[in-house]
Write a protein that holds these residues in place. Structure first.
Motif, short mmCIF file in Angstrom:
data_model
loop_
_atom_site.label_atom_id
_atom_site.label_comp_id
_atom_site.label_asym_id
_atom_site.label_seq_id
_atom_site.Cartn_x
_atom_site.Cartn_y
_atom_site.Cartn_z
N PRO A 211 0.81 -1.22 0.00
CA PRO A 211 0.00 0.00 0.00
C PRO A 211 0.84 1.28 0.00
O PRO A 211 0.30 2.35 -0.05
N GLU A 212 2.18 1.12 0.02
CA GLU A 212 3.02 2.32 0.23
C GLU A 212 2.90 3.33 -0.90
O GLU A 212 3.16 4.51 -0.70
N ARG A 213 2.51 2.88 -2.08
CA ARG A 213 2.42 3.83 -3.20
C ARG A 213 1.36 4.91 -2.93
O ARG A 213 1.35 5.95 -3.57
N LEU A 214 0.47 4.61 -1.96
CA LEU A 214 -0.56 5.60 -1.60
C LEU A 214 -0.04 6.64 -0.61
O LEU A 214 -0.69 7.65 -0.37
N GLU A 215 1.09 6.34 0.03
CA GLU A 215 1.56 7.20 1.13
C GLU A 215 2.58 8.20 0.61
O GLU A 215 3.48 7.84 -0.15
N THR A 216 2.45 9.45 1.04
CA THR A 216 3.38 10.48 0.57
C THR A 216 4.31 10.90 1.71
O THR A 216 3.85 11.24 2.80
N GLY A 217 5.59 10.86 1.44
CA GLY A 217 6.57 11.35 2.41
C GLY A 217 6.70 10.46 3.63
O GLY A 217 6.11 9.38 3.71
N THR A 218 7.48 10.93 4.58
CA THR A 218 7.70 10.15 5.81
C THR A 218 6.43 10.20 6.66
O THR A 218 5.82 11.24 6.82
N GLN A 219 6.08 9.05 7.15
CA GLN A 219 4.83 8.95 7.92
C GLN A 219 5.05 9.32 9.40
O GLN A 219 6.18 9.39 9.88
N ASN A 220 3.93 9.48 10.07
CA ASN A 220 3.92 9.74 11.52
C ASN A 220 4.05 8.40 12.23
O ASN A 220 3.07 7.80 12.65
N HIS A 221 5.30 7.90 12.32
CA HIS A 221 5.51 6.53 12.82
C HIS A 221 4.92 6.32 14.21
O HIS A 221 4.27 5.32 14.48
N GLU A 222 5.21 7.28 15.10
CA GLU A 222 4.71 7.11 16.48
C GLU A 222 3.18 7.13 16.50
O GLU A 222 2.55 6.42 17.28
N GLY A 223 2.60 7.93 15.61
CA GLY A 223 1.13 7.97 15.52
C GLY A 223 0.58 6.65 15.01
O GLY A 223 -0.45 6.15 15.50
N ILE A 224 1.25 6.08 14.03
CA ILE A 224 0.79 4.80 13.46
C ILE A 224 0.90 3.69 14.51
O ILE A 224 0.00 2.86 14.67
N VAL A 225 2.01 3.71 15.26
CA VAL A 225 2.17 2.75 16.36
C VAL A 225 1.03 2.95 17.38
O VAL A 225 0.43 1.99 17.88
N GLY A 226 0.71 4.21 17.65
CA GLY A 226 -0.38 4.50 18.59
C GLY A 226 -1.73 4.04 18.06
O GLY A 226 -2.57 3.55 18.82
N ALA A 227 -1.94 4.19 16.74
CA ALA A 227 -3.21 3.74 16.15
C ALA A 227 -3.37 2.24 16.33
O ALA A 227 -4.45 1.74 16.68
N ALA A 228 -2.27 1.51 16.10
CA ALA A 228 -2.32 0.05 16.30
C ALA A 228 -2.57 -0.29 17.76
O ALA A 228 -3.32 -1.22 18.09
N ALA A 229 -1.94 0.49 18.65
CA ALA A 229 -2.13 0.24 20.08
C ALA A 229 -3.59 0.49 20.48
O ALA A 229 -4.12 -0.17 21.37
N ALA A 230 -4.24 1.43 19.79
CA ALA A 230 -5.66 1.68 20.08
C ALA A 230 -6.50 0.47 19.68
O ALA A 230 -7.43 0.08 20.40
N VAL A 231 -6.18 -0.14 18.54
CA VAL A 231 -6.91 -1.35 18.12
C VAL A 231 -6.67 -2.46 19.15
O VAL A 231 -7.60 -3.15 19.57
N ASP A 232 -5.41 -2.60 19.56
CA ASP A 232 -5.10 -3.63 20.57
C ASP A 232 -5.82 -3.35 21.88
O ASP A 232 -6.30 -4.27 22.55
N TYR A 233 -5.88 -2.07 22.22
CA TYR A 233 -6.59 -1.72 23.46
C TYR A 233 -8.06 -2.15 23.36
O TYR A 233 -8.60 -2.79 24.27
N LEU A 234 -8.70 -1.82 22.24
CA LEU A 234 -10.11 -2.18 22.07
C LEU A 234 -10.27 -3.70 22.17
O LEU A 234 -11.17 -4.19 22.87
N ALA A 235 -9.40 -4.44 21.47
CA ALA A 235 -9.51 -5.90 21.50
C ALA A 235 -9.29 -6.45 22.91
O ALA A 235 -9.90 -7.44 23.31
#
Ligand SMILES: Cc1ncc(COP(=O)(O)O)c(C=O)c1O
Length: 421
Positions: free
Chosen positions: A264-288
């Protein structure tokens, strides 16, 4: 087989203890956060996951040394978490700053296929993030934009009007919201997607307001693209874009030449918000993690745990909404908007108070420790169609940490505001 049997979900009191923000006191009152549709509070584990990334693994991606490899692994793992939340595959998940930016990006890419005479269908019920990126194609590509009406009295989409719009034989995209962030209406997305595909159009679903309340299923919905935002479901400020793999691969997307070509990287522009992405995954884990199996054993997969949790969220949210709806509807001068409790809706309630601009009413509530948003929430057309263009709407959004006691505080506070005139 019912994998849910014996499963329970953490109590609201247990959930509340995970959110440090709930300790805040304002004007002598514990803050009751009803601003979830604008952005929810964040549990401690999400903050810890973000801090852990920044302290121990911080690097740019795709290099050969350990912190970079760890970053690659963290991003890949986050795609997996988000894929389970949406029932997609990890390589169908792209990240970005927020839903609005991702939608502009996608609309621009899809727009490269469109030209004069082609049409895109949007709806009056939507947040403008799912209207204006498509409207830009009117100017840039001479594309027609057709807007499906909402029915102000019921807060629902006018399905006959959707049928009429899709009958235009040049419709190439239907852009539709899964749930209204202003008044909580839930649209029947599988039905809309089937109608659009029948008409030969692609579908883009704005699931920003839906995702905190009900479990998205892109496979069942069969939508081509979908976006949501982690900061609406207990994560940080990160946007998420799902696309069917073949759609992501075939998009003529604006990108830098040296950047990855693969999905999916072709959809992403520039350097991503890595810590935010890690946090987004942690939110899914928290919900689960809120699903508790018999004897403390969790359900087998994260998706199954999410199913259990979201079923319970739906029950709790419906009960809170009913209590709020019934309480506020007893107060003279308060007008409730959107579908009544019991209809397909999220636990987000918008109202107007006679004689009060929504901003002033919101101030009065804040003085009682109740944080409720006001205005049009960028669902500007909804506010206009409800006659609330000038004074705006007052919006109460229930989240997983909302308690019955907080609902009763809102009802009492609104009563006091009405009396104060
Ligand atoms: C339904 C809906 N769509 C889109 C958006 C825009 O999301 P973002 O802030 O991630 O761009 C919002 C934000 O409130 C929203 O509620």
């Amino acid at each position: 087989m019912d994998h849910r049997s014996g499963q329970t979900v953490a109590s609201t009191a247990e959930i509340r203890s995970a959110f440090p923000a709930l300790q805040r006191v304002c004007h002598g009152h514990h803050v009751a956060y009803f601003d979830g549709p604008g952005g929810t509070q964040v549990p401690r584990v999400v903050v810890e996951a973000m801090a852990d990334y920044l302290v121990h693994h911080n690097a740019n991606a795709h290099w050969a040394f350990p912190t970079s490899a760890e970053t690659d692994a963290a991003l890949w793992s986050a795609r997996g978490a988000m894929a389970e939340l949406l029932n997609a595959a990890a390589d169908e998940i792209a990240f970005g700053p927020n839903m609005t930016t991702l939608t502009f990006h996608l609309a621009r890419a899809l727009g490269r296929r469109l030209g004069p005479g082609d049409a895109v269908v949007v709806t009056e019920l939507d947040h403008h993030a799912n209207i204006d990126p498509w409207r830009a194609l009117e100017r840039e590509r001479d594309v027609n934009i057709l807007q499906v009406r909402m029915i102000p009295e019921t807060g629902e989409l006018d399905w006959d009007d959707l049928i009429r719009c899709l009958a235009d034989h040049r419709v190439r995209v239907l852009a539709i919201g899964a749930a209204s962030n202003a008044i909580g209406t839930i649209n029947d997305i599988p039905r809309a997607v089937a109608m659009a595909h029948e008409a030969g159009a692609l579908t883009f679903v704005d699931a920003v307001h839906f995702t905190p309340h009900q479990l998205v299923d892109v496979r069942e919905w069969d939508c081509d693209f979908l976006a949501c935002s982690a900061y609406k479901f207990y994560g940080p400020h990160v946007g998420v874009l799902y696309g069917k793999r073949e759609q992501i691969e075939s998009l003529d997307v604006p990108k830098l030449e040296p950047a990855p070509e693969s999905a999916p990287e072709r959809l992403e522009t520039g350097t991503q918000n890595h810590e935010g992405i890690v946090g987004a995954a942690a939110a899914v884990d928290y919900l689960a993690s809120l699903a508790i199996g018999p004897g403390g054993a969790p359900a087998r997969t994260r998706r199954q745990r999410l199913e259990v949790v979201y079923d319970e969220f739906h029950e709790r949210g419906s009960a809170l909404l009913r209590r709020l709806w019934d309480g506020l509807s007893m107060i003279g001068g308060v007008r409730l908007h959107g579908p009544p409790s019991g209809a397909p809706r999220t636990p987000t309630l918008a109202c107007t108070i006679a004689g009060w601009a929504s901003a002033d009413a919101s101030c009065q509530l804040a003085a009682r420790g109740i944080f409720a948003s006001h205005g049009n929430f960028y669902a500007m057309t909804v506010a206009k169609r409800l006659g609330a263009e000038r004074d705006g709407l007052l919006r109460f959004g229930c989240a997983c940490y909302t308690s019955e006691d907080e609902i009763d505080r809102v009802i009492d506070a609104v009563q006091a505001v009405v009396r104060a005139k």
